[in-house]
Design a protein around this motif. Sequence first.
Motif, PDB file in Angstrom:
ATOM      1  N   UNK A  10       0.832  -1.204   0.000  1.00 14.96           N
ATOM      2  CA  UNK A  10       0.000   0.000   0.000  1.00 14.96           C
ATOM      3  C   UNK A  10       0.864   1.251   0.000  1.00 14.96           C
ATOM      4  N   UNK A  11       1.942   1.240   0.772  1.00 12.55           N
ATOM      5  CA  UNK A  11       2.835   2.396   0.804  1.00 12.55           C
ATOM      6  C   UNK A  11       3.520   2.609  -0.546  1.00 12.55           C
ATOM      7  N   UNK A  12       3.923   1.524  -1.196  1.00 13.83           N
ATOM      8  CA  UNK A  12       4.535   1.643  -2.514  1.00 13.83           C
ATOM      9  C   UNK A  12       3.547   2.189  -3.543  1.00 13.83           C
ATOM     10  N   UNK A  13       2.312   1.729  -3.483  1.00 10.35           N
ATOM     11  CA  UNK A  13       1.299   2.252  -4.401  1.00 10.35           C
ATOM     12  C   UNK A  13       1.036   3.727  -4.145  1.00 10.35           C
ATOM     13  N   UNK A  14       1.000   4.122  -2.866  1.00 11.27           N
ATOM     14  CA  UNK A  14       0.795   5.534  -2.535  1.00 11.27           C
ATOM     15  C   UNK A  14       1.964   6.378  -3.039  1.00 11.27           C
ATOM     16  N   UNK A  15       3.177   5.861  -2.899  1.00  8.50           N
ATOM     17  CA  UNK A  15       4.352   6.574  -3.388  1.00  8.50           C
ATOM     18  C   UNK A  15       4.297   6.737  -4.900  1.00  8.50           C
ATOM     19  N   UNK A  16       3.931   5.688  -5.604  1.00 11.60           N
ATOM     20  CA  UNK A  16       3.802   5.767  -7.063  1.00 11.60           C
ATOM     21  C   UNK A  16       2.727   6.768  -7.470  1.00 11.60           C
ATOM     22  N   UNK A  17       1.618   6.787  -6.732  1.00 16.63           N
ATOM     23  CA  UNK A  17       0.548   7.742  -7.039  1.00 16.63           C
ATOM     24  C   UNK A  17       1.029   9.171  -6.819  1.00 16.63           C
ATOM     25  N   UNK A  18       1.787   9.408  -5.751  1.00 19.56           N
ATOM     26  CA  UNK A  18       2.317  10.752  -5.499  1.00 19.56           C
ATOM     27  C   UNK A  18       3.314  11.164  -6.577  1.00 19.56           C
ATOM     28  N   UNK A  19       4.135  10.218  -7.011  1.00 19.89           N
ATOM     29  CA  UNK A  19       5.092  10.527  -8.075  1.00 19.89           C
ATOM     30  C   UNK A  19       4.361  10.853  -9.372  1.00 19.89           C
ATOM     31  N   UNK A  20       3.278  10.167  -9.635  1.00 22.43           N
ATOM     32  CA  UNK A  20       2.498  10.428 -10.832  1.00 22.43           C
ATOM     33  C   UNK A  20       1.791  11.774 -10.790  1.00 22.43           C
ATOM     34  N   UNK A  21       1.404  12.208  -9.593  1.00 20.22           N
ATOM     35  CA  UNK A  21       0.685  13.474  -9.446  1.00 20.22           C
ATOM     36  C   UNK A  21       1.627  14.653  -9.233  1.00 20.22           C
TER      37      UNK A  21
END
Length: 88
Positions: A10-21
């Motif tokens: 979940x933390x990795x997915x959140x990090x990827x989402x932040x990088x995308x945004x």
Amino acid sequence: MRRAGLIVAALLLALLALMGAKSAWVPIPGPASAGAGAGGFDTGRALKRLERVLGDQRPHPVDSAASDAVRGRLVGELRALGLAPRIT
């Protein structure tokens, strides 16, 4: 153990989402223009300065006359900017 793996995922997915945004928060610089002010980046001006420093773009190995020439041109450019470089 399984719960820790889910948290990490979940933390990795959140990090990827932040990088995308990121582009929503960090402005993307526009193209450099010839009229860039003193604080702006002017690609043409930078290329001309690089051409002056590199000269004829021949190889300039360490402890060679060509290396001394490149260093001299670089120091000259820095002095033209109002800096006082020291060679050690």
